[in-house]
Design an enzyme around this catalytic site. Sequence first.
Site, mmCIF file in Angstrom:
data_model
loop_
_atom_site.group_PDB
_atom_site.id
_atom_site.type_symbol
_atom_site.label_atom_id
_atom_site.label_comp_id
_atom_site.label_asym_id
_atom_site.label_seq_id
_atom_site.Cartn_x
_atom_site.Cartn_y
_atom_site.Cartn_z
ATOM 1 N N THR A 125 0.811 -1.215 0.000
ATOM 2 C CA THR A 125 0.000 0.000 0.000
ATOM 3 C C THR A 125 0.844 1.264 0.000
ATOM 4 O OG1 THR A 125 -1.740 -1.166 1.209
ATOM 5 C CG2 THR A 125 -1.841 1.230 1.207
ATOM 6 N N LYS A 148 -1.550 -1.021 -3.999
ATOM 7 C CA LYS A 148 -2.788 -0.313 -3.695
ATOM 8 C C LYS A 148 -2.460 1.149 -3.430
ATOM 9 C CE LYS A 148 -6.413 -1.709 -1.232
ATOM 10 N NZ LYS A 148 -7.380 -1.994 -0.131
ATOM 11 N N LYS A 150 -3.903 4.585 -1.933
ATOM 12 C CA LYS A 150 -4.922 5.262 -1.137
ATOM 13 C C LYS A 150 -5.027 6.716 -1.602
ATOM 14 C CE LYS A 150 -5.953 2.054 2.030
ATOM 15 N NZ LYS A 150 -7.335 1.551 2.259
ATOM 16 N N GLU A 201 -11.654 0.585 -5.773
ATOM 17 C CA GLU A 201 -12.252 -0.008 -4.580
ATOM 18 C C GLU A 201 -13.093 0.996 -3.814
ATOM 19 O OE1 GLU A 201 -10.858 -2.383 -0.514
ATOM 20 O OE2 GLU A 201 -9.366 -1.790 -2.001
ATOM 21 N N ASP A 224 -16.312 -2.717 -0.862
ATOM 22 C CA ASP A 224 -15.628 -3.005 0.397
ATOM 23 C C ASP A 224 -16.574 -2.691 1.546
ATOM 24 O OD1 ASP A 224 -14.039 -3.332 2.597
ATOM 25 O OD2 ASP A 224 -12.520 -1.875 2.029
ATOM 26 N N LYS A 246 -13.512 -9.363 3.849
ATOM 27 C CA LYS A 246 -12.668 -9.147 5.027
ATOM 28 C C LYS A 246 -13.296 -9.883 6.205
ATOM 29 C CE LYS A 246 -10.876 -4.540 3.821
ATOM 30 N NZ LYS A 246 -10.918 -3.092 4.159
ATOM 31 N N ASP A 298 -1.578 -6.861 3.461
ATOM 32 C CA ASP A 298 -0.292 -6.339 3.951
ATOM 33 C C ASP A 298 -0.387 -5.679 5.322
ATOM 34 O OD1 ASP A 298 -1.607 -3.985 3.237
ATOM 35 O OD2 ASP A 298 0.153 -3.062 2.316
#
Length: 329
Positions: A125, A148, A150, A201, A224, A246, A298
């Site tokens: 990330t 990923k 952010k 996402e 998500d 998740k 991660d």
Amino acid sequence: MPRTLRAQHDRFALSRPFRISRGVKTAADVVTVTLEQDGMRGLGEGVPYPRYGESIDSAMAEIDAVRDAMEAGASREELQSLMEPGAARNAVDCAMWDLEARLSGRSVAELIGNPEPQRLASALTVVIDSPAAMGAAARAIADAPLIKVKVDTNSPDEQIGAVRAAAPNARLIVDPNESWDEGLVRALQPLLVALRVDLLEQPVPSEKDEWLEGFTPDVPICADESAHVAGDIDQLARRYQVVNVKLDKTGGLTAALSLAQAARSCGLGLMTGCMVSSSLSIAPALHIARMSDFVDLDGPVWLREDRPDGVRDEGGYMLPPVQGFWGTL
């Protein structure tokens, strides 16, 4: 012999701040559950998430409320109705899987009927910062297979562009953590294609995603915060192309397997994600990861010190824990 349950709050300091659109995290606060029976011990971890109204105190209270039932021998199936989906049930459910494996002499993979977890690509990330800083962070992990990114509403085009320029060969997931709106999602479609983004996402708030019904994105959109349990699938299939499973949202591996299977049965893509956590959260999630198109586990990479013998990252590839850590004998 009777079964005993213990729960405690553990804190893991991060090696560097983890910054997303909702704020900055400097430590991972988790609830660790221990179940003991017949000289065997099973462990599970949950990460209470304020986004869902959870806290360490609320999770501990939820676990305490089912202590008598658990110590009296309640099954994993019974647990699904005794507790609501969330971090507290995740910790108990995963401890039950671990204990069941040790009592039966069969690994969790054997109990599920799947192969043992193996090395797999898992996203690294790049957190929110200036475009230049994000580019520098991406350059340090440019050889990773999956990154990923952010972002929020502050120059996401420049931030994503800086990461792509620094890591030209990596697959990219862009994660606004619900900070965008419909207009921004529509406006950035051409840019996402030009920058070869593989997945967007949860760009908009879960309570404001109804407009996605009928929208055909140029880049697949992953649910998500909108995705929790298998019962959500019918609505998710009308709005999203991929579902992020998740365990802290589903409330454990038991419900996560059901959600993953429901997503696949509807033709949806599958992603496995995590909270910022220790390897005790990641080991159960590896059983979903082996089924997934995208893996983002991660969380422990951000810890200053993880639990001993846990997962390891090698350049964007995750290695499972050592034998005996969780769910193995």
